[in-house]
Motif scaffolding. Sequence first.
Motif, PDB file in Angstrom:
ATOM      1  N   UNK A   1       9.832  -1.595  -8.203  1.00 46.45           N
ATOM      2  CA  UNK A   1       8.904  -0.684  -8.882  1.00 46.45           C
ATOM      3  C   UNK A   1       9.572  -0.013 -10.075  1.00 46.45           C
ATOM      4  N   UNK A   2      10.816   0.356  -9.914  1.00 48.14           N
ATOM      5  CA  UNK A   2      11.523   1.012 -11.024  1.00 48.14           C
ATOM      6  C   UNK A   2      11.784   0.018 -12.151  1.00 48.14           C
ATOM      7  N   UNK A   3      12.029  -1.245 -11.793  1.00 45.51           N
ATOM      8  CA  UNK A   3      12.250  -2.251 -12.829  1.00 45.51           C
ATOM      9  C   UNK A   3      10.984  -2.439 -13.656  1.00 45.51           C
ATOM     10  N   UNK A   4       9.842  -2.440 -12.988  1.00 43.55           N
ATOM     11  CA  UNK A   4       8.568  -2.557 -13.696  1.00 43.55           C
ATOM     12  C   UNK A   4       8.353  -1.344 -14.609  1.00 43.55           C
ATOM     13  N   UNK A   5       8.659  -0.166 -14.097  1.00 45.93           N
ATOM     14  CA  UNK A   5       8.493   1.049 -14.907  1.00 45.93           C
ATOM     15  C   UNK A   5       9.410   1.024 -16.133  1.00 45.93           C
TER      16      UNK A   5
ATOM     17  N   UNK B   1       5.748  -1.645  -2.606  1.00 43.60           N
ATOM     18  CA  UNK B   1       6.674  -2.514  -3.330  1.00 43.60           C
ATOM     19  C   UNK B   1       8.052  -1.879  -3.239  1.00 43.60           C
ATOM     20  N   UNK B   2       9.068  -2.701  -3.135  1.00 41.34           N
ATOM     21  CA  UNK B   2      10.424  -2.160  -3.036  1.00 41.34           C
ATOM     22  C   UNK B   2      10.704  -1.210  -4.208  1.00 41.34           C
TER      23      UNK B   2
ATOM     24  N   UNK C   1       3.873   7.818 -12.450  1.00 38.55           N
ATOM     25  CA  UNK C   1       3.281   8.563 -11.335  1.00 38.55           C
ATOM     26  C   UNK C   1       3.372   7.764 -10.034  1.00 38.55           C
ATOM     27  N   UNK C   2       3.085   6.460 -10.101  1.00 38.03           N
ATOM     28  CA  UNK C   2       3.153   5.618  -8.910  1.00 38.03           C
ATOM     29  C   UNK C   2       4.577   5.491  -8.391  1.00 38.03           C
ATOM     30  N   UNK C   3       5.507   5.257  -9.311  1.00 36.47           N
ATOM     31  CA  UNK C   3       6.890   4.980  -8.914  1.00 36.47           C
ATOM     32  C   UNK C   3       7.562   6.214  -8.338  1.00 36.47           C
ATOM     33  N   UNK C   4       7.272   7.380  -8.910  1.00 32.50           N
ATOM     34  CA  UNK C   4       8.013   8.584  -8.530  1.00 32.50           C
ATOM     35  C   UNK C   4       7.207   9.552  -7.663  1.00 32.50           C
TER      36      UNK C   4
END
Length: 343
Positions: free
Chosen positions: A36-40, A31-32, A56-59
């Motif tokens: 992903x950061x917006x979801x986090x 995912x872009x 963990x997934x995003x970073x």
Amino acid sequence: MVKRPTIQDLADASGVSVATVDRVLNGRHRVREETARRVYDAAASIGYHAVGLLRQRVFQDLPHYRLGFLLQRPAQSFYQTLAREIEQAVHANTSFRITAQIEYAAASTPAAIIEKLKLLASRNQAIALVGPDYPAVTAEVEDLKAKGVPVFSILSDLASGVRRGYIGLNNRKVGRTAAWMIAKAARNPGKVACFVGSHRYHGHELREIGFRSYFRENAPDFEVLETLINLETPEITHEATINLLKQHSDLIGFYVCGGGMEGAISAVREEGLAGKLVVVVNELTPDSRAALADDAVTVVISTPIKNLCSELITLMTSSLGSENDTVPGQSFLPFDIYTSENI
């Protein structure tokens, strides 16, 4: 009972589909990064239960740094707040994956501080600490520097010329400001006093210097008494304040430039002098806030802890990402001033 946010709530809050949220959560498809950061961020804001997994997934592809922090006096509310803000600043950082280890020195002695520094250096890539300035501590910081572990001093400077940087207040200005407040708030000139935890705390010494220099230059009608050492303990400060009031009936105010202010506050209340003395202390805590409210304290000069921790994390991570051994520097933060009218 408050309903726990669902995956649909998270999708709505982040402005994406449930399927996109699922991809971020389970890492099934790329995912872009922006998405992903917006979801986090949305998960953190609504208290979504799997925010840790999302982080963990995003970073997971970001550089991972381990940072160590050595603080003082874990029972004091100020250091409890500082520890929380360090953790929050680490959590808010989106450029790196950071693991923070927060330790407390068993005592303010060189041996106790060095023991903790060695422990932190064995597990972390950079260290920040609060502590007194001893030659033995400077030698340890110099040794860590040679091993490639940058060390930062916070709140009170130490190991000058060896440590990587200092982040905190301009303590000489803090001391002069405390003196200015007492001189302006006092109805008439009189005797004033200053408490320091220890002259080994560089920040305390600078505050005392600034305090005395202001009166010497701008308010010579005031008499600054001999400085009192309180070892930053409320018990010693309480007893010393009581003795000070008994010995000097014409005392018009005092400044507690480090820890232990709780003892001074209780002494002022015990003697029925709330509102009759000009009292300046450092750091806004539950005790100093209550003392402002009932006039036991006149002014609080406070460190912007949130900003300090954010700046500290930036400087520590930058030091690890740089190959150049930069000249040790100082990062001064503007301080906050509180009275009974703005708490």
